[in-house]
Motif scaffolding. Structure first.
Motif, PDB file in Angstrom:
ATOM      1  N   ALA A 175      19.902  -8.041   2.202  1.00 39.05           N
ATOM      2  CA  ALA A 175      19.510  -6.932   1.310  1.00 39.05           C
ATOM      3  C   ALA A 175      17.984  -6.784   1.286  1.00 39.05           C
ATOM      4  N   ALA A 176      17.271  -7.920   1.317  1.00 39.32           N
ATOM      5  CA  ALA A 176      15.798  -7.887   1.311  1.00 39.32           C
ATOM      6  C   ALA A 176      15.257  -7.218   2.578  1.00 39.32           C
ATOM      7  N   LEU A 177      15.909  -7.495   3.725  1.00 42.64           N
ATOM      8  CA  LEU A 177      15.490  -6.873   4.987  1.00 42.64           C
ATOM      9  C   LEU A 177      15.645  -5.352   4.923  1.00 42.64           C
ATOM     10  N   ILE A 178      16.736  -4.890   4.327  1.00 41.30           N
ATOM     11  CA  ILE A 178      16.952  -3.440   4.179  1.00 41.30           C
ATOM     12  C   ILE A 178      15.970  -2.855   3.168  1.00 41.30           C
ATOM     13  N   GLY A 179      15.787  -3.528   2.031  1.00 39.24           N
ATOM     14  CA  GLY A 179      14.873  -3.049   1.001  1.00 39.24           C
ATOM     15  C   GLY A 179      13.443  -2.942   1.498  1.00 39.24           C
ATOM     16  N   ASN A 180      13.063  -3.873   2.383  1.00 37.43           N
ATOM     17  CA  ASN A 180      11.696  -3.895   2.899  1.00 37.43           C
ATOM     18  C   ASN A 180      11.374  -2.670   3.754  1.00 37.43           C
ATOM     19  N   ILE A 181      12.397  -1.999   4.287  1.00 36.85           N
ATOM     20  CA  ILE A 181      12.172  -0.777   5.073  1.00 36.85           C
ATOM     21  C   ILE A 181      11.458   0.271   4.221  1.00 36.85           C
ATOM     22  N   ALA A 182      11.769   0.283   2.910  1.00 30.28           N
ATOM     23  CA  ALA A 182      11.120   1.244   2.005  1.00 30.28           C
ATOM     24  C   ALA A 182       9.603   1.063   2.008  1.00 30.28           C
ATOM     25  N   ASN A 183       9.135  -0.189   2.128  1.00 30.98           N
ATOM     26  CA  ASN A 183       7.694  -0.445   2.198  1.00 30.98           C
ATOM     27  C   ASN A 183       7.072   0.213   3.426  1.00 30.98           C
ATOM     28  N   GLY A 184       7.797   0.143   4.560  1.00 28.03           N
ATOM     29  CA  GLY A 184       7.299   0.772   5.790  1.00 28.03           C
ATOM     30  C   GLY A 184       7.284   2.283   5.704  1.00 28.03           C
ATOM     31  N   VAL A 185       8.336   2.852   5.109  1.00 26.82           N
ATOM     32  CA  VAL A 185       8.440   4.316   4.977  1.00 26.82           C
ATOM     33  C   VAL A 185       7.300   4.844   4.111  1.00 26.82           C
ATOM     34  N   ILE A 186       7.063   4.196   2.966  1.00 24.33           N
ATOM     35  CA  ILE A 186       6.023   4.698   2.054  1.00 24.33           C
ATOM     36  C   ILE A 186       4.643   4.537   2.679  1.00 24.33           C
ATOM     37  N   SER A 187       4.439   3.508   3.513  1.00 29.80           N
ATOM     38  CA  SER A 187       3.142   3.323   4.186  1.00 29.80           C
ATOM     39  C   SER A 187       2.838   4.492   5.106  1.00 29.80           C
ATOM     40  N   VAL A 188       3.853   4.926   5.862  1.00 33.17           N
ATOM     41  CA  VAL A 188       3.676   6.064   6.778  1.00 33.17           C
ATOM     42  C   VAL A 188       3.402   7.347   5.991  1.00 33.17           C
ATOM     43  N   LEU A 189       4.224   7.610   4.967  1.00 33.95           N
ATOM     44  CA  LEU A 189       4.069   8.841   4.177  1.00 33.95           C
ATOM     45  C   LEU A 189       2.728   8.864   3.438  1.00 33.95           C
ATOM     46  N   ALA A 190       2.341   7.718   2.871  1.00 40.70           N
ATOM     47  CA  ALA A 190       1.080   7.650   2.120  1.00 40.70           C
ATOM     48  C   ALA A 190      -0.135   7.830   3.035  1.00 40.70           C
ATOM     49  N   THR A 191      -0.017   7.390   4.295  1.00 36.90           N
ATOM     50  CA  THR A 191      -1.116   7.583   5.250  1.00 36.90           C
ATOM     51  C   THR A 191      -1.351   9.070   5.485  1.00 36.90           C
ATOM     52  N   PHE A 192      -0.265   9.849   5.618  1.00 31.92           N
ATOM     53  CA  PHE A 192      -0.381  11.313   5.757  1.00 31.92           C
ATOM     54  C   PHE A 192      -1.087  11.901   4.534  1.00 31.92           C
ATOM     55  N   VAL A 193      -0.668  11.462   3.335  1.00 38.92           N
ATOM     56  CA  VAL A 193      -1.255  11.977   2.090  1.00 38.92           C
ATOM     57  C   VAL A 193      -2.738  11.608   2.013  1.00 38.92           C
ATOM     58  N   GLY A 194      -3.060  10.359   2.393  1.00 35.51           N
ATOM     59  CA  GLY A 194      -4.445   9.887   2.352  1.00 35.51           C
ATOM     60  C   GLY A 194      -5.354  10.710   3.245  1.00 35.51           C
ATOM     61  N   ILE A 195      -4.872  11.025   4.453  1.00 35.84           N
ATOM     62  CA  ILE A 195      -5.661  11.843   5.387  1.00 35.84           C
ATOM     63  C   ILE A 195      -5.933  13.219   4.783  1.00 35.84           C
ATOM     64  N   TRP A 196      -4.928  13.789   4.103  1.00 30.44           N
ATOM     65  CA  TRP A 196      -5.084  15.102   3.461  1.00 30.44           C
ATOM     66  C   TRP A 196      -6.067  15.011   2.287  1.00 30.44           C
ATOM     67  N   LEU A 197      -5.973  13.932   1.493  1.00 35.09           N
ATOM     68  CA  LEU A 197      -6.833  13.787   0.308  1.00 35.09           C
ATOM     69  C   LEU A 197      -8.309  13.623   0.665  1.00 35.09           C
ATOM     70  N   LEU A 198      -8.589  13.029   1.840  1.00 37.57           N
ATOM     71  CA  LEU A 198      -9.980  12.802   2.233  1.00 37.57           C
ATOM     72  C   LEU A 198     -10.804  14.094   2.263  1.00 37.57           C
ATOM     73  N   GLY A 199     -10.147  15.199   2.571  1.00 36.03           N
ATOM     74  CA  GLY A 199     -10.852  16.478   2.616  1.00 36.03           C
ATOM     75  C   GLY A 199     -10.983  17.147   1.258  1.00 36.03           C
ATOM     76  N   LYS A 200     -10.311  16.576   0.238  1.00 31.60           N
ATOM     77  CA  LYS A 200     -10.269  17.225  -1.076  1.00 31.60           C
ATOM     78  C   LYS A 200     -11.052  16.478  -2.158  1.00 31.60           C
ATOM     79  N   ILE A 201     -11.088  15.155  -2.070  1.00 32.65           N
ATOM     80  CA  ILE A 201     -11.627  14.329  -3.161  1.00 32.65           C
ATOM     81  C   ILE A 201     -12.799  13.479  -2.654  1.00 32.65           C
ATOM     82  N   GLY A 202     -13.727  13.165  -3.532  1.00 31.42           N
ATOM     83  CA  GLY A 202     -14.853  12.297  -3.181  1.00 31.42           C
ATOM     84  C   GLY A 202     -14.366  10.911  -2.774  1.00 31.42           C
ATOM     85  N   ARG A 203     -15.080  10.291  -1.826  1.00 33.51           N
ATOM     86  CA  ARG A 203     -14.665   8.971  -1.307  1.00 33.51           C
ATOM     87  C   ARG A 203     -14.621   7.930  -2.439  1.00 33.51           C
ATOM     88  N   ARG A 204     -15.705   7.880  -3.211  1.00 34.88           N
ATOM     89  CA  ARG A 204     -15.822   6.873  -4.278  1.00 34.88           C
ATOM     90  C   ARG A 204     -14.730   7.057  -5.330  1.00 34.88           C
TER      91      ARG A 204
END
Length: 475
Positions: free
Chosen positions: A293-322
């Motif tokens: 069950a832990a191996l399956i649950g851990n997939i969620a960590n990988g999915v959110i990392s990919v999705l959050a990277t997309f969001v982070g790239i978009w946010l860089l153009g909108k918000i101050g770095r600091r």
């Protein structure tokens, strides 16, 4: 130039990007696959790992990566980007074989250390190669694709771990989990045979005609000719800068920038992100999930990392770095506080593992969406050209070394003190990180590299004026 020719050249650039970023995929896979392999490696009829040897097996790769990052950049300058990526593919292949077939802990640590050299080399050489192959208009997108391939490689490792762990009832399945990485290593090596060398590297060796010939296959003739002129101008400037840069570190404002750069590298790692990326399955097992069950649950960590990277790239153009970095750090501290509280109040309840999974996913959303993208962008912005190579090298080295210390100590802390106390340590470290960012980090959004350099110089001048006034008043 006809449309079909444009399409051909664009297709070549896409092929180069896909092939080269297999280096990033291997980086991600090899750092992530240990996550699901550790529970099986630790069994008494396998490698019989204790918490201390778990940390050693996991962190040995990271320790190797610190030195691979330093050596990789220098070797690629001497031998060529393409040749070094092909060498890395060979190291990835044979070191992975060694890890998958390792009969004991000492051989596993040795092969993980060698594998780390390839991971560290890929972390430096692949982005460099991509930035030198791309046009300036597409550079950001091409280099960012490597970041996406790294988190995609980690996600791929989690998915494969989850499938193998649930379908194959064999304690030795960890060997197959590790050996899967030989496939992208083979693809990378054969793929690079069909990819040209970096024109920028050819030019650095005063081989301008080969550089121009390669550029003509990727750009129109006029653009290729202009780019060669630009490259030559930059190379000539860099030669002058190298001669003048020897005494730069005697200047206080330059040393301050180096201190900030190293601090940024350390801050990114003391969030504890890689305790989740490397030990996510162990954390979920400790919270109450079974191994499968832990191996399956851990997939969620990988999915959110990919999705959050997309969001982070978009946010860089909108918000101050600091602002973005501080928001991420505050979110991380809040999440870590909850991770240190819930294991106490929900101990033994069936809901605890699901709460812990939700919190690790939330943690990664703040980390991969705010902290990581800002860290790497600011490291590329704050150093003046005269010390950029040394500054980036030192910052990345300390980033990897801090990663090593975190990944070495985490399973020991988890084994001896449990989830709550372990995450409390990270709460304290991240409060200190917030103080560091608020106190010394400038805002760099919408500022040219020259303006950023002037900011540090003027700050030094202002401090000197204030000091002189205080001395006068004291007299």
């Amino acid at each position: 130039m006809g449309k079909s020719e444009v399409d051909i050249k664009n297709s070549k650039m896409k092929k180069i990007t896909i092939i080269a970023t297999f280096g990033g995929l291997l980086f991600g896979f090899d750092t992530g696959v240990i996550n699901g392999a550790l529970p099986y490696m630790s069994l008494s009829n396998q490698l019989d790992l204790s918490p201390a040897t778990e940390g050693l097996v996991s962190s040995s790769l990271v320790f190797g990566a610190a030195f691979g990052a330093i050596a990789g950049g220098r070797l690629s300058d001497a031998l060529g980007r393409k040749k070094m990526i092909m060498v890395l593919a060979i190291i990835f292949f044979f070191a992975t074989l060694g890890c998958g077939l390792a009969p004991n802990v000492s051989s596993m640590v040795a092969f993980r250390l060698i594998l780390g050299l390839a991971v560290g080399g890929a972390s430096v050489i692949v982005p460099t190669f991509l930035s030198e192959m791309s046009s300036k208009e597409k550079r950001g997108r091409m280099v960012t694709q490597n970041e996406l391939m790294i988190v995609s490689g980690q996600l791929m490792a989690y998915v494969i771990n989850g499938i193998l762990g649930n379908l194959v009832d064999n304690p030795g399945i960890w060997r197959i989990m590790l050996l899967v990485a030989t496939i992208p290593a083979i693809i990378l090596w054969f793929g690079m045979l069909r990819v040209p060398e970096s024109p920028r590297w050819h030019a650095s060796k005063s081989k301008y005609w080969p550089a121009y010939t390669i550029l003509r296959t990727l750009r129109d003739e006029k653009t290729a000719a202009e780019e060669i002129k630009e490259i030559k101008t930059v190379i000539d400037k860099e030669k002058l800068i190298k001669e003048k840069s020897k005494n730069e570190f005697t200047k206080p404002w330059v040393r301050k920038i180096l201190f900030i750069g190293i601090g940024l590298g350390v801050v990114q790692q003391i969030t504890g992100v890689n305790s989740i990326m490397y030990y996510g399955t162990e954390i979920l097992r400790n919270a109450g999930f079974g191994t499968k069950a832990a191996l399956i649950g851990n997939i969620a960590n990988g999915v959110i990392s990919v999705l959050a990277t997309f969001v982070g790239i978009w946010l860089l153009g909108k918000i101050g770095r600091r602002t973005m970095l501080l928001t991420g750090q505050i979110g991380i501290v809040f999440t870590l506080i909850l991770l240190s509280i819930f294991p106490i109040f929900l101990a033994g309840t069936p809901i605890l593992p699901f709460v812990i999974l939700l919190l690790t996913v939330t943690f990664l959303a703040f980390q991969q969406g705010c902290v990581s993208p800002v860290t790497w962008l600011m490291l590329s912005e704050i150093f003046p050209m005269k010390i950029r190579g040394v500054g980036m090298g030192a910052s990345v080295f300390f980033c990897w070394i801090t990663n090593f210390l975190v990944s070495l100590s985490f399973p020991v802390l988890l084994g001896h003190f449990g989830l709550a106390s372990t995450f409390t340590v990270f709460v304290v470290l991240n409060i200190l990180a917030i103080v560091f960012v608020k106190k010394v980090l400038p805002e760099t959004k919408d500022k040219s590299l020259e303006e950023i350099e002037e900011h540090f110089k003027s700050a030094k001048k202002n401090n000197k004026i204030v000091s002189e006034k205080l001395i006068e008043e004291a007299k």
